[in-house]
Design a protein around this motif. Structure first.
Motif, mmCIF file in Angstrom:
data_model
loop_
_atom_site.group_PDB
_atom_site.id
_atom_site.type_symbol
_atom_site.label_atom_id
_atom_site.label_comp_id
_atom_site.label_asym_id
_atom_site.label_seq_id
_atom_site.Cartn_x
_atom_site.Cartn_y
_atom_site.Cartn_z
ATOM 1 N N SER A 24 0.819 -1.139 0.031
ATOM 2 C CA SER A 24 -0.034 0.133 0.139
ATOM 3 C C SER A 24 0.732 1.293 0.104
ATOM 4 O O SER A 24 2.204 1.102 0.425
ATOM 5 N N ILE A 25 0.217 2.333 -0.437
ATOM 6 C CA ILE A 25 0.718 3.673 -0.247
ATOM 7 C C ILE A 25 -0.057 4.565 0.636
ATOM 8 O O ILE A 25 -1.372 4.488 0.316
ATOM 9 N N ARG A 26 0.418 5.159 1.563
ATOM 10 C CA ARG A 26 -0.313 6.103 2.652
ATOM 11 C C ARG A 26 0.392 7.402 2.562
ATOM 12 O O ARG A 26 1.628 7.562 2.441
ATOM 13 N N GLY A 27 -0.600 8.424 2.943
ATOM 14 C CA GLY A 27 -0.002 9.704 2.901
ATOM 15 C C GLY A 27 -0.914 10.763 3.139
ATOM 16 O O GLY A 27 -2.126 10.348 3.674
ATOM 17 N N GLN A 28 -0.707 11.950 3.131
ATOM 18 C CA GLN A 28 -1.436 13.150 3.712
ATOM 19 C C GLN A 28 -1.215 14.206 2.590
ATOM 20 O O GLN A 28 -0.143 14.446 2.185
ATOM 21 N N VAL A 29 -2.342 14.789 2.274
ATOM 22 C CA VAL A 29 -2.229 16.091 1.100
ATOM 23 C C VAL A 29 -2.644 17.382 2.165
ATOM 24 O O VAL A 29 -3.595 17.222 2.705
ATOM 25 N N HIS A 30 -1.642 18.290 1.978
ATOM 26 C CA HIS A 30 -2.088 19.699 2.572
ATOM 27 C C HIS A 30 -1.907 20.774 1.389
ATOM 28 O O HIS A 30 -1.404 20.650 0.403
ATOM 29 N N GLU A 32 -0.595 25.035 1.033
ATOM 30 C CA GLU A 32 0.609 25.959 1.086
ATOM 31 C C GLU A 32 0.820 26.351 2.346
ATOM 32 O O GLU A 32 1.710 26.562 2.901
ATOM 33 N N GLN A 33 -0.243 26.361 3.274
ATOM 34 C CA GLN A 33 -0.299 26.988 4.390
ATOM 35 C C GLN A 33 -0.265 25.797 5.523
ATOM 36 O O GLN A 33 -0.269 25.934 6.776
ATOM 37 N N GLY A 34 -0.304 24.482 5.040
ATOM 38 C CA GLY A 34 -0.047 23.196 5.857
ATOM 39 C C GLY A 34 -1.458 22.688 6.455
ATOM 40 O O GLY A 34 -1.439 21.773 7.269
ATOM 41 N N LYS A 35 -2.487 23.180 6.183
ATOM 42 C CA LYS A 35 -3.830 22.818 6.410
ATOM 43 C C LYS A 35 -4.178 21.540 5.561
ATOM 44 O O LYS A 35 -4.073 21.485 4.128
ATOM 45 N N PRO A 36 -4.850 20.528 6.107
ATOM 46 C CA PRO A 36 -5.325 19.267 5.357
ATOM 47 C C PRO A 36 -6.195 19.706 4.319
ATOM 48 O O PRO A 36 -7.107 20.584 4.582
ATOM 49 N N LEU A 37 -6.184 19.037 3.100
ATOM 50 C CA LEU A 37 -7.267 19.168 2.137
ATOM 51 C C LEU A 37 -8.112 17.997 1.934
ATOM 52 O O LEU A 37 -7.523 16.746 1.685
ATOM 53 N N ILE A 38 -9.215 17.905 1.947
ATOM 54 C CA ILE A 38 -10.278 16.843 1.831
ATOM 55 C C ILE A 38 -10.664 16.757 0.316
ATOM 56 O O ILE A 38 -10.878 17.599 -0.316
ATOM 57 N N ALA A 39 -11.068 15.588 -0.119
ATOM 58 C CA ALA A 39 -11.824 15.247 -1.298
ATOM 59 C C ALA A 39 -10.864 15.451 -2.411
ATOM 60 O O ALA A 39 -11.057 15.690 -3.605
ATOM 61 N N THR A 53 -8.763 12.060 -0.536
ATOM 62 C CA THR A 53 -8.256 12.030 0.888
ATOM 63 C C THR A 53 -9.400 12.221 1.843
ATOM 64 O O THR A 53 -10.667 12.632 1.284
ATOM 65 N N ASP A 54 -9.345 11.885 3.023
ATOM 66 C CA ASP A 54 -10.484 11.917 4.119
ATOM 67 C C ASP A 54 -10.651 13.328 4.518
ATOM 68 O O ASP A 54 -10.012 14.139 4.183
ATOM 69 N N THR A 55 -11.042 13.327 6.014
ATOM 70 C CA THR A 55 -11.616 14.547 6.293
ATOM 71 C C THR A 55 -10.378 15.402 7.192
ATOM 72 O O THR A 55 -10.296 16.325 7.366
ATOM 73 N N ILE A 56 -9.381 14.755 7.040
ATOM 74 C CA ILE A 56 -7.963 15.221 7.533
ATOM 75 C C ILE A 56 -6.834 15.075 6.669
ATOM 76 O O ILE A 56 -5.576 15.363 7.013
ATOM 77 N N GLY A 57 -7.156 14.839 5.324
ATOM 78 C CA GLY A 57 -6.150 15.077 4.282
ATOM 79 C C GLY A 57 -5.595 13.784 4.046
ATOM 80 O O GLY A 57 -4.521 13.600 2.989
ATOM 81 N N TYR A 312 -17.081 18.986 12.533
ATOM 82 C CA TYR A 312 -16.201 18.788 13.374
ATOM 83 C C TYR A 312 -15.541 17.489 13.074
ATOM 84 O O TYR A 312 -16.238 16.575 13.012
ATOM 85 N N THR A 313 -14.303 17.486 13.095
ATOM 86 C CA THR A 313 -13.471 16.300 12.934
ATOM 87 C C THR A 313 -13.150 15.445 14.332
ATOM 88 O O THR A 313 -12.323 15.967 15.028
ATOM 89 N N LEU A 314 -13.757 14.467 14.333
ATOM 90 C CA LEU A 314 -13.669 13.801 15.659
ATOM 91 C C LEU A 314 -12.451 12.800 15.794
ATOM 92 O O LEU A 314 -11.945 12.868 16.981
ATOM 93 N N SER A 315 -11.869 12.237 14.580
ATOM 94 C CA SER A 315 -10.777 11.440 14.851
ATOM 95 C C SER A 315 -10.258 11.256 13.382
ATOM 96 O O SER A 315 -10.605 12.147 12.126
ATOM 97 N N LYS A 316 -9.246 10.476 12.830
ATOM 98 C CA LYS A 316 -8.686 10.441 11.563
ATOM 99 C C LYS A 316 -9.664 9.938 10.755
ATOM 100 O O LYS A 316 -9.621 10.107 9.671
#
Length: 785
Positions: A24-30, A32-39, A53-57, A312-316
């Motif tokens: 698998s490949i796992r990661g996170q997308v954000h 330029e300000q470092g905030k996570p991006l959804i969808a 991406t999910d609710t926390i990128g 509100y994001t409750l968890s990952k």
């Protein structure tokens, strides 16, 4: 059959989800300000596997063999990015990806493109039937205030009045179907509250609408009963990226005032967001009837609407979304048709609320768990001012509780599966319906959207329902899209529709003393209530068609749609779509008896088959820098096949026509039959929009045409619209708007002119005359540096 289908559907979803990945490949997308991006879409170029991406990128792509891969990362409003990844018999974890916002989008405070919905996993633009999206920017440029003002300018949509129920019964006609056949939804959930079957669109403010999604054609396979003609989905403000606010006020003709305050902000470091909007609207109403010596045909009213959303994001994996809308409308209308004056007081209360848990699993499955509540209540009292007594009126409370579970997954980057199951429970307590009534519906549905190749895609779906009174039904649909060359897209679809009779058609017992004394009886109470009228000596004649008033059957339809989109050149596009709806057990209303004073008695019954067919044509031309010209046309044939068969055979009620010019009765001809009431054969529109961005100027000029349509029988009754009956003549409505933004887009001023040729007709009681409005808007936001 229903249980077997449910088991098969859930088994298929389970089998697909059960496979274990190799690597698998796992990661996170954000950003330029470092905030996570959804969808954000993550697609592997080599094998077309993908996810979002999910609710926390975060994102995960499984089932990968060792090798070299190229990731394609894309999102609305951001530059596309390519990332090379190497897997060597191990998983690749914690990839951090950053996307850069597109420069042109920095010029807009609001991103108006399509974005991921937090409320519904169904993509309305991927349904088999033709779909249209009206953006917030389009609504703002038009200067519209209420939902009916937006929809009446769209190709193939007509705003209609049920004149027997007064101007408050303003509904939407779609592809020739009455408004009771179009489902009105807010954030993917059905709204309730209809007057004589019409959902009054004027009660909905457009203040916080992000976009309006319209599906033309039978959509029961996804949305169930009431979606026989199609769906209008109101999507409220959702994607909140920065703190901003709006103060807006408009004032103009008929002492109309429209004021809005709204604000939104992220909080808790981007884990949460909130939105709140308040709207106040009032109007003195309008009189379109010269015989009305006092009062208004479009009654005066004032309304208050409060809408909000919190996320509100409750968890990952989990995010909670709460939405709510509460509206109150009050109206007092004192009328006198040169006879007895009356005072009509109507109070409406409308509530919509939902709680949604969105869960994004590492496997890529997205799940939505939702509870939805809607409540609509009216309190109407009509007083005879001469006698001082209260006339029986319409006071009721309707509740709907709905629980639903949805799931969606993308496979191989080419197939999107969406499914769901739930239950809906409705109650109605109405003084006109002989006590409290209730009904429930359990449902399960699934849809697959598969892009087989770059040229070919198919969409198929099916919905199973079990109604507490009408049993089980199964409604499939299938659509095909083919693009043989880049400039041409061919599309075709077939879908089934299903609609159960509503409370009104089953249980209504209403006598309109203020409107001439006519009586309307639902089929379940018809025999007993008609007998009471006969025993009281109030019935002079019972017509032969009264024998057809029996237990109503559900209406069913098969809808066919086919058309094409062609990009004639870089600036000119044409869209053509033909439709054919074959409806069985169509529920019709007709007079079944006469009272001794000449008043009418109406009821409901199924007619064998109805035909609703025609074509929509649309053109869009980018005529020059900032200038866009679009035009639309609909041709519609709406007829009862039973009437046509009777005319051809020369038998039955439809065999004769009375010609008042010759005072003779003659045999009917098929050409005498115009069609079903209140349907125009021809409708058209043309829109000119201009935007000069350097100076912040936008302008629109819109022309809407509605052709002649039948109103009611005027000569000797023969049960159909013949050439000697009453018609509303074809007419044009001209609308325009002009807007200028100032102060770095913080402040704007807008002038709108609706119906500036002041067209009026007493048979169109809710059509206002010339309406001139001045609007001022101030946006609160922090300028980007």
């Amino acid at each position: 059959m229903f249980k077997i289908y449910l088991m098969l559907l859930m088994s298929c979803f389970g089998l697909i989800a059960a496979a274990d990945p190799l690597y698998s490949i796992r990661g996170q997308v954000h950003n330029e300000q470092g905030k996570p991006l959804i969808a954000v879409s993550i697609l592997i170029k080599e094998n077309l596997l993908g996810t979002q991406t999910d609710t926390i990128g975060r994102f995960v792509i499984d089932k990968l063999k060792p090798g070299e891969y190229t990731l394609i990362i894309s999102a609305v409003g951001y530059e596309k990015k390519f990332q090379r990844i190497s897997i060597n018999k191990t998983s690749v974890n914690n990839i951090n990806l950053s996307l850069k916002r597109l420069a042109q989008n920095l010029k807009e405070v609001n991103v108006l493109g399509k974005q991921e919905s937090h409320d519904n996993l169904i993509d309305f633009t991927r349904t088999p039937m033709p779909a249209t999206v009206i953006t917030r920017k389009q609504i703002e440029m038009m200067g519209s205030r209420r939902l009916d003002e937006v929809l009446k300018e769209q190709t193939g949509l007509a705003i209609v009045n049920d004149i027997g129920s007064g101007a408050r019964a303003v509904g939407l006609q779609l592809q020739g179907f009455d408004s009771g056949y179009t489902m009105i939804m807010i954030d993917g959930q059905p709204m309730t509250g209809r007057n004589s079957g019409n959902f009054d669109l004027s009660r909905i403010t457009v203040a916080n609408i992000e976009r309006i999604e319209i599906i033309k054609g039978a959509s029961s396979c996804l949305f169930g009963s009431e979606a026989l003609a199609g769906v209008v989905n109101i999507v409220t403000r959702q994607n909140i990226a920065q703190s901003q606010g709006l103060a807006s006020v408009r004032y103009g003709s008929f002492n109309t005032l429209d004021a809005t305050l709204e604000g939104e902000t992220p909080f808790a470091g981007g884990k949460g967001s909130g939105y709140l909007s308040g709207n106040y609207y009032r109007t003195d109403g309008f009189n379109a009837n010269p015989y009305l010596s006092e009062g208004k045909t479009a009654p005066p009213y004032n309304s208050y609407t409060l809408q909000g959303r919190a996320r509100y994001t409750l968890s990952k994996m989990n995010a909670l979304n709460i939405t709510g809308r509460y509206a109150v409308r009050n109206s007092v209308n004192q009328t006198a048709y040169n006879t007895t004056p009356s005072r009509d007081v109507l109070n409406e209360k409308d509530l919509n609320a939902s709680a949604i848990l969105n869960t994004n699993f590492n496997s890529g499955w997205r799940v939505k768990t939702q509870y939805y509540l809607t409540r609509y209540a009216t309190d109407q009292n009509i007083t005879n001012l001469a006698g001082g007594y209260v006339i029986p009126s319409n006071n009721f409370v309707q509740y709907m509780h709905r629980g639903e579970l949805q799931a969606a997954q993308t496979y191989f980057g080419t197939m999107v599966l969406t499914g769901g199951t739930g239950i809906q429970y409705e109650t109605m307590n109405d003084n006109l319906y002989s006590g409290a009534k209730s009904q429930s519906t359990a449902f399960v549905y699934g849809q697959a959207d598969w892009k087989i190749s770059d040229e070919l895609g198919i969409t198929g779906g099916v919905r199973g329902e079990h109604h507490s009174r009408y049993g089980s039904s199964l409604n499939p649909s299938f659509g095909l899209k083919y693009q043989p060359v880049k400039a041409l897209t061919l599309k075709a679809a077939v879908a089934t529709g299903f609609k159960t009779p509503d409370f009104r058609q089953l249980y209504l017992n209403f006598t309109n003393l203020a409107g001439g004394g006519y009586t309307v009886l639902g089929t379940d109470v018809f025999a007993a209530e008609l007998q009471k009228l006969q025993d009281a000596g109030q019935i002079s004649a019972v017509f032969a068609n009264a024998a057809r008033v029996t237990t109503l059957k559900p209406e069913r339809s098969v809808a066919y749609s086919a058309g094409f989109t062609v990009q004639l050149n870089a600036n000119l596009k044409a869209d053509v779509n033909g439709f054919y709806n074959d409806v069985r057990n169509f529920i019709n209303t007709d007079q079944v008896a006469s009272k001794t004073g000449g008043q009418q008695v109406f009821s409901y019954f199924n007619i064998d088959r109805a035909l609703l067919a025609g074509a929509d044509i649309g053109l869009n031309w980018k005529a020059g820098r900032g200038l866009n010209i679009s035009a639309g046309y609909q041709l519609l044939y709406a007829k009862d096949r039973g009437v046509i068969d009777s005319i051809k055979a020369g038998t039955g009620n439809y065999a004769q026509v009375y010609d008042p010019n010759t005072s003779q009765t003659r045999r009917s001809k098929v050409s005498d039959y115009f069609g079903l009431n209140n349907r125009s054969r021809h409708m058209a529109n043309i829109k000119f929009t201009y935007e000069y961005e350097p100076k912040g100027i936008t302008a629109t000029f819109r022309v809407n045409y509605r052709g002649k349509y039948g109103f009611q029988e005027a000569n000797r009754p023969n049960g159909f619209l013949d050439p000697y009956d009453t018609y509303v003549s074809g007419f044009f409505l001209l609308n325009a708007s002009l807007q200028k933004t100032l102060m770095d887009k913080h402040f704007s001023i807008q002038v709108t002119a609706d119906n500036f040729m002041n067209y009026r007709d007493q048979l169109m009681p809710a059509q206002s005359g010339r309406t001139i409005m001045l609007g001022l808007n101030y946006r609160f936001f922090k300028n980007k540096i």
